[in-house]
Scaffold this motif. Structure first.
Motif, PDB file in Angstrom:
ATOM      1  N   PHE A   1      43.765   2.533  74.525  1.00 48.88           N
ATOM      2  CA  PHE A   1      44.458   2.074  73.702  1.00 48.88           C
ATOM      3  C   PHE A   1      45.308   0.641  75.281  1.00 48.88           C
ATOM      4  O   PHE A   1      45.898  -0.039  74.851  1.00 48.88           O
ATOM      5  N   TRP A   2      46.027   0.742  76.358  1.00 51.03           N
ATOM      6  CA  TRP A   2      46.886  -0.406  76.565  1.00 51.03           C
ATOM      7  C   TRP A   2      45.144  -0.783  77.162  1.00 51.03           C
ATOM      8  O   TRP A   2      45.825  -2.223  77.297  1.00 51.03           O
ATOM      9  N   GLY A   3      43.795  -0.748  77.388  1.00 53.56           N
ATOM     10  CA  GLY A   3      43.208  -1.558  77.573  1.00 53.56           C
ATOM     11  C   GLY A   3      42.541  -2.337  76.508  1.00 53.56           C
ATOM     12  O   GLY A   3      42.240  -3.725  76.831  1.00 53.56           O
ATOM     13  N   ALA A   4      42.523  -1.888  75.365  1.00 51.39           N
ATOM     14  CA  ALA A   4      42.046  -2.795  73.950  1.00 51.39           C
ATOM     15  C   ALA A   4      43.102  -3.535  74.192  1.00 51.39           C
ATOM     16  O   ALA A   4      42.563  -4.596  73.628  1.00 51.39           O
ATOM     17  N   ALA A   5      44.069  -3.532  73.805  1.00 50.30           N
ATOM     18  CA  ALA A   5      45.647  -4.403  73.171  1.00 50.30           C
ATOM     19  C   ALA A   5      45.787  -5.258  74.463  1.00 50.30           C
ATOM     20  O   ALA A   5      45.565  -6.364  74.660  1.00 50.30           O
ATOM     21  N   PHE A   6      45.359  -5.506  76.275  1.00 50.87           N
ATOM     22  CA  PHE A   6      45.168  -6.116  76.661  1.00 50.87           C
ATOM     23  C   PHE A   6      43.966  -7.253  76.688  1.00 50.87           C
ATOM     24  O   PHE A   6      43.598  -8.300  76.576  1.00 50.87           O
ATOM     25  N   ALA A   7      42.599  -6.351  76.481  1.00 53.83           N
ATOM     26  CA  ALA A   7      41.746  -7.276  76.375  1.00 53.83           C
ATOM     27  C   ALA A   7      41.602  -8.302  74.376  1.00 53.83           C
ATOM     28  O   ALA A   7      41.337  -9.204  74.412  1.00 53.83           O
TER      29      ALA A   7
END
Length: 179
Positions: A132-138
Motif C-alpha cells: 500500500f505504501w509503495g503504491a501510494a509513493f509510485a
C-alpha cells in the motif's frame, strides 16, 4: 459531367483501414471468451466432497461468473459486428498525445513483485503495508508522516477481515502470535 458515384472515395493516409482495425473491440471479446472458458473449466473440474458443502457449494459462484463472462463476450461481439463502437475518450482528463509514464508503471510493477516475494517470509500485514505504501509513493504521494500509518492500518484491517471474519487464512509471518 461527372456524378457523385463516379468519384472514388478518398483514402486517408493512402490506405484504407483494415477490417480488424475497424473491429478492434473483438479482441476484448476474445479475452472475455477465453477468461469465461477458463473459469468454467476450472469450476467444473473442481473436486468437491458432497458432504462438505451447504446448499450453495463452492462451484456456484465460479460457474455464474464464467457463464456471465461468456454472455457478455457474445453480446459485445454481436454489438461490434453490427457496427457498435466504443465511445471516444474525449470526456476523460487524459492527454492521449503524451507518452506513457513508464517510471510509474515500473515502480508499481516492482512494488507488486516485491509484495509477492515478501508475503511468505514477512506475512501479509507487513507485505501488505509495504504494498500500500509503495503504491501510494509510485502514484505520487510523498506524505512520509501519513502514508505509512494509513498503509499499516489498511493492511491490518484487510488481514483481520480476511483471516478472522471471512476465514481465509493469510500468512501472518512474525506477527502471527501478536495478531
Amino acid at each position: 459531367m461527372t456524378t457523385q458515384t463516379d468519384i472514388p472515395p478518398a483514402e486517408t493516409g493512402g490506405e484504407r483501414r483494415s477490417w480488424l482495425r475497424e473491429h478492434s473491440e473483438l479482441g476484448v471479446c476474445a479475452l472475455l471468451l477465453a477468461l469465461g472458458v477458463l473459469v468454467l473449466t476450472d469450476a467444473l473440474t473442481m473436486d468437491v466432497d458432497i458432504a462438505q458443502r451447504g446448499p450453495v457449494g463452492p462451484k456456484t459462484v465460479p460457474i455464474v461468473v464464467g457463464a456471465g463472462l461468456l454472455v457478455v463476450a457474445a453480446l459485445l461481439a454481436l454489438d461490434v459486428l453490427r457496427g457498435g463502437r466504443g465511445q471516444a475518450e474525449g470526456g476523460e482528463d487524459i492527454d492521449l498525445s503524451e507518452p506513457a509514464d513508464w517510471r510509474t508503471v515500473l515502480l508499481l510493477a516492482g512494488v507488486f513483485l516485491g509484495a509477492a516475494v515478501l508475503i511468505e517470509p514477512l506475512g501479509f500485514p507487513v507485505a501488505g503495508a509495504l504494498l500500500f505504501w509503495g503504491a501510494a509513493f509510485a502514484l505520487g504521494s510523498r506524505r512520509i508522516d501519513r502514508d505509512p500509518l494509513i498503509a499499516a492500518g489498511l493492511s491490518l484491517v484487510t488481514y483481520t477481515v480476511f483471516n478472522n471474519l471471512l476465514g481465509v487464512p493469510l500468512p501472518g509471518g512474525p506477527l502471527m502470535g501478536v495478531l
